[in-house]
Scaffold this motif. Structure first.
Motif, mmCIF file in Angstrom:
data_model
loop_
_atom_site.group_PDB
_atom_site.id
_atom_site.type_symbol
_atom_site.label_atom_id
_atom_site.label_comp_id
_atom_site.label_asym_id
_atom_site.label_seq_id
_atom_site.Cartn_x
_atom_site.Cartn_y
_atom_site.Cartn_z
ATOM 1 N N LEU A 263 15.089 -7.599 31.206
ATOM 2 C CA LEU A 263 14.301 -7.953 32.346
ATOM 3 C C LEU A 263 14.763 -8.240 33.820
ATOM 4 O O LEU A 263 13.483 -7.612 34.201
ATOM 5 N N TYR A 264 15.432 -8.417 34.206
ATOM 6 C CA TYR A 264 15.904 -8.206 35.322
ATOM 7 C C TYR A 264 15.803 -6.849 36.314
ATOM 8 O O TYR A 264 15.307 -6.486 36.717
ATOM 9 N N ASN A 265 16.340 -5.646 35.083
ATOM 10 C CA ASN A 265 15.794 -4.113 35.602
ATOM 11 C C ASN A 265 14.607 -4.044 35.516
ATOM 12 O O ASN A 265 14.473 -3.194 36.743
ATOM 13 N N VAL A 266 13.703 -4.642 34.831
ATOM 14 C CA VAL A 266 12.101 -4.152 35.379
ATOM 15 C C VAL A 266 11.846 -4.898 35.991
ATOM 16 O O VAL A 266 11.273 -4.498 37.226
ATOM 17 N N ILE A 267 12.303 -6.450 36.097
ATOM 18 C CA ILE A 267 12.104 -6.705 37.562
ATOM 19 C C ILE A 267 11.978 -5.923 38.782
ATOM 20 O O ILE A 267 11.093 -6.356 40.475
ATOM 21 N N ASP A 268 13.353 -5.889 38.986
ATOM 22 C CA ASP A 268 14.118 -5.603 39.723
ATOM 23 C C ASP A 268 13.691 -4.076 40.882
ATOM 24 O O ASP A 268 12.876 -3.950 41.650
ATOM 25 N N THR A 269 12.529 -3.196 39.240
ATOM 26 C CA THR A 269 12.139 -1.932 39.725
ATOM 27 C C THR A 269 10.745 -2.636 40.531
ATOM 28 O O THR A 269 9.817 -1.720 41.140
ATOM 29 N N ASN B 195 32.617 -15.486 21.058
ATOM 30 C CA ASN B 195 32.539 -16.907 21.696
ATOM 31 C C ASN B 195 31.476 -16.637 22.408
ATOM 32 O O ASN B 195 30.665 -15.854 23.426
ATOM 33 N N SER B 196 29.778 -16.228 21.204
ATOM 34 C CA SER B 196 29.138 -15.533 22.093
ATOM 35 C C SER B 196 27.674 -16.130 22.813
ATOM 36 O O SER B 196 26.916 -15.587 23.334
ATOM 37 N N ARG B 197 27.400 -17.017 22.980
ATOM 38 C CA ARG B 197 26.847 -18.569 23.270
ATOM 39 C C ARG B 197 27.521 -18.571 25.165
ATOM 40 O O ARG B 197 26.517 -17.581 25.752
ATOM 41 N N PHE B 198 28.482 -18.227 25.110
ATOM 42 C CA PHE B 198 29.184 -17.545 26.845
ATOM 43 C C PHE B 198 28.466 -16.169 27.130
ATOM 44 O O PHE B 198 28.221 -16.661 28.043
ATOM 45 N N ALA B 199 29.006 -15.796 25.672
ATOM 46 C CA ALA B 199 28.671 -14.297 26.145
ATOM 47 C C ALA B 199 27.940 -13.951 26.853
ATOM 48 O O ALA B 199 27.118 -13.689 27.443
ATOM 49 N N MET B 200 26.622 -14.419 26.419
ATOM 50 C CA MET B 200 24.814 -14.681 26.615
ATOM 51 C C MET B 200 25.051 -15.348 28.029
ATOM 52 O O MET B 200 24.415 -14.633 28.821
ATOM 53 N N MET B 201 25.666 -16.397 28.216
ATOM 54 C CA MET B 201 25.347 -17.070 29.389
ATOM 55 C C MET B 201 25.608 -16.014 30.415
ATOM 56 O O MET B 201 25.491 -16.271 31.429
ATOM 57 N N MET C 60 25.590 -13.941 30.852
ATOM 58 C CA MET C 60 24.660 -12.396 31.097
ATOM 59 C C MET C 60 23.395 -12.794 32.133
ATOM 60 O O MET C 60 22.287 -12.363 32.911
ATOM 61 N N ILE C 61 23.138 -13.719 31.255
ATOM 62 C CA ILE C 61 21.534 -14.476 31.292
ATOM 63 C C ILE C 61 22.028 -15.035 33.339
ATOM 64 O O ILE C 61 20.793 -15.010 33.899
ATOM 65 N N ILE C 62 23.080 -15.649 33.328
ATOM 66 C CA ILE C 62 23.370 -16.477 34.858
ATOM 67 C C ILE C 62 22.307 -15.856 36.157
ATOM 68 O O ILE C 62 22.242 -15.623 37.363
ATOM 69 N N PRO C 63 23.353 -13.645 36.191
ATOM 70 C CA PRO C 63 23.026 -13.246 37.492
ATOM 71 C C PRO C 63 21.727 -12.589 37.180
ATOM 72 O O PRO C 63 21.151 -12.251 38.180
ATOM 73 N N ALA C 64 21.263 -11.974 35.957
ATOM 74 C CA ALA C 64 19.939 -12.123 35.769
ATOM 75 C C ALA C 64 18.960 -12.948 35.941
ATOM 76 O O ALA C 64 17.971 -12.512 37.118
ATOM 77 N N LEU D 139 21.579 -6.003 47.493
ATOM 78 C CA LEU D 139 21.872 -7.033 47.343
ATOM 79 C C LEU D 139 22.203 -8.191 46.625
ATOM 80 O O LEU D 139 23.478 -8.889 46.624
ATOM 81 N N ALA D 140 20.972 -8.353 46.276
ATOM 82 C CA ALA D 140 21.219 -9.702 45.627
ATOM 83 C C ALA D 140 21.898 -9.172 44.221
ATOM 84 O O ALA D 140 22.092 -10.340 43.648
ATOM 85 N N THR D 141 21.930 -8.411 43.814
ATOM 86 C CA THR D 141 22.934 -8.016 42.730
ATOM 87 C C THR D 141 24.269 -8.233 43.046
ATOM 88 O O THR D 141 24.368 -8.521 41.683
ATOM 89 N N VAL D 142 24.431 -7.900 43.938
ATOM 90 C CA VAL D 142 26.485 -7.677 44.022
ATOM 91 C C VAL D 142 25.851 -9.932 44.127
ATOM 92 O O VAL D 142 27.204 -10.108 43.810
ATOM 93 N N ILE D 143 25.355 -10.181 44.992
ATOM 94 C CA ILE D 143 25.103 -12.214 44.882
ATOM 95 C C ILE D 143 25.583 -12.695 43.583
ATOM 96 O O ILE D 143 26.248 -13.338 43.271
ATOM 97 N N SER D 144 24.353 -11.759 42.371
ATOM 98 C CA SER D 144 24.227 -12.317 40.804
ATOM 99 C C SER D 144 26.007 -12.375 40.776
ATOM 100 O O SER D 144 26.409 -13.364 39.764
ATOM 101 N N GLN D 145 26.421 -11.137 40.354
ATOM 102 C CA GLN D 145 27.243 -11.058 39.237
ATOM 103 C C GLN D 145 28.434 -11.638 40.500
ATOM 104 O O GLN D 145 29.531 -11.671 39.224
#
Length: 460
Positions: free
Chosen positions: A33-39, A163-169, A171-175, A198-204
């Protein structure tokens, strides 16, 4: 060993697969969704040339992700099997070598931003009009390579320990953060595609800090030991060998985009490159749920193979294949019925909508076959079977799609690029079925045959 890892060998498979796959699917969905919204923001705020610039620069980003994928997925496979064999110290040693690899990869990305960025973009098809946008997008991305590499790699590691829940987080946090920052940098600060990068780098960078504290505070089944950060070539070789199919898959994706962009420019123009940039983001969005299912399957398969619990392995494979087949069928229906609506999200330009909708209907004509392709290569990878995993990872994009993209436009023009996709899907599906049928004793019976052509990577 923490409970999150022990449940891989004890919890009922349907519940376990749901517990691992649903968070992975949610995380992948939000990332897509982030990739789509970014585009979408770039298309609305900069224009189709901005989308074209990102499309030209994206293969370079995919190469960096390919290296991180090789290390992360390869390390995750080894770690899950070590945990299944009840060898936590060896799992920690593998993790330390993975962290060392991340540092080396990141250094090359940082240096590349100042040395070979522009020649690389020229090689990948950037025209005089597209080059400024591609450079503005890619320069910050390469400077922040350490954050991409760390977040992408450790996500696989976290999932490998259950630990799938934290793995999910992770991905969700930076997106989510990226979606918030994009309009600020692109519209409010008028930074264009550079603002998106720049928004992508800060998020990661933000999620990398969260992940670092996760490991340092003992929340993981793995422990960070400074002595294990010293490279051990035997460990690195096993990780890279198993992760090589993921590397090939990511690099071939980059090669695919380069080939497509070059042929679109040759037989169409910068407009078609921009259209493909939008369609490609939609394609990534559709495949993410299936990758989420695969990511949920892999730690279960690897752990139970290491524990010699073949009945659970079989049940996981059968259930996973059913789920991705249903998802693939749903994707086919959506792409055939609503392509104009999907394109209209990104632009109000009638020519762009019409061209994109036509491309979508052709590209996704056999999308119901994609699920089996995604799962088959990942299964071999989870068991450390590098040879079949490598072949299946290369099949769709390297063996079939890229050659078809380079050949068919001479007969069908721009449409030849779109036609290459369903043909490649069909050929890759057939090859996947051949491999699964050959090793049916391993995946579909309670105990694998000793005569199977492929063997899992041996434990050192």
């Amino acid at each position: 060993m923490k409970e999150q890892s022990q449940r891989l060998g004890t919890q009922p498979i349907p519940k376990l697969l749901a517990n691992l796959s649903i968070p992975a699917m949610i995380g992948m969905f939000v990332m897509a969704l982030y990739n789509v919204i970014d585009t979408l923001f770039i298309a609305r705020g900069v224009g189709i040339l901005g989308v074209s610039g990102v499309s030209i620069g994206f293969p370079v980003m995919m190469i960096m992700m390919a290296i991180a994928a090789a290390v992360g997925i390869g390390g995750a496979s080894v770690i899950s099997r070590r945990l299944g064999e009840n060898k936590p110290d060896e799992a920690d040693r593998v993790f330390g070598n993975v962290l060392f690899s991340i540092l080396i990869v990141s250094l090359f990305g940082f240096i590349g931003a100042f040395t070979f960025l522009e020649p690389l973009l020229h090689l990948f098809g950037a025209t005089e009009n597209i080059m400024p946008y591609a450079k503005d997008y890619l320069f910050p991305i390469m400077l922040g390579a350490v954050f991409f590499s760390f977040a992408f790699t450790t996500n696989n590691i976290i999932r490998s320990e259950g630990n799938s829940r934290f793995a999910m987080m992770t991905m969700i946090i930076p997106a989510v953060l990226n979606i918030i920052l994009d309009p600020i940098f692109i519209f409010t600060l008028n930074m264009g595609v550079q603002g998106a990068a720049l928004a992508t780098v800060i998020s990661q960078a933000s999620v990398s800090i969260v992940i670092l504290f996760y490991f340092l505070r003992g929340k993981s089944s793995l422990n960070v030991h400074l002595s294990y950060l010293r490279p051990q070539w035997k460990v690195l070789k096993e990780v890279v060998t198993i992760g090589m199919p993921a590397f090939i898959r990511q690099v071939s994706g980059s090669g695919m985009m380069i080939a497509i962009n070059l042929m679109l420019i040759k037989f169409g123009g910068e407009f078609e490159v921009g259209v493909f940039g939008i369609v490609q983001k939609l394609a990534m969005f559709t495949i993410m749920p299936m990758i989420g299912v695969l990511q949920g399957m892999q730690p279960i398969v690897g752990y139970n193979y290491g524990a010699q619990n073949f009945a659970r392995l079989k049940e996981t494979v059968q259930l996973g294949l059913k789920v991705v087949s249903i998802i693939s069928a749903g994707i086919f229906i959506i792409m055939m019925v609503f392509p104009e609506n999907l394109m209209n999200i990104f632009t109000g330009d009638n020519a762009t909508i019409e061209t994109g909708a036509g491309a979508i209907r052709i590209m996704f004509a056999l999308s119901m076959l994609i699920g089996a392709q995604v799962v088959s290569g990942g299964l071999y990878q989870a068991l450390g079977m590098a040879k079949p995993a490598l072949v299946l990872s290369m099949a769709r994009q390297v063996l079939f799609l890229i050659p078809l993209v380079l050949i068919l436009p001479y007969a069908f023009g721009v449409n030849g690029v779109w036609i290459a996709f369903p043909i490649a899907d069909l050929l890759a599906f057939v090859l996947s079925m051949v491999f699964l049928f050959r090793d049916r004793d391993l995946f579909f019976k309670s105990k694998p045959s000793q005569d199977s052509e492929y063997k899992a990577a041996p434990t050192p």
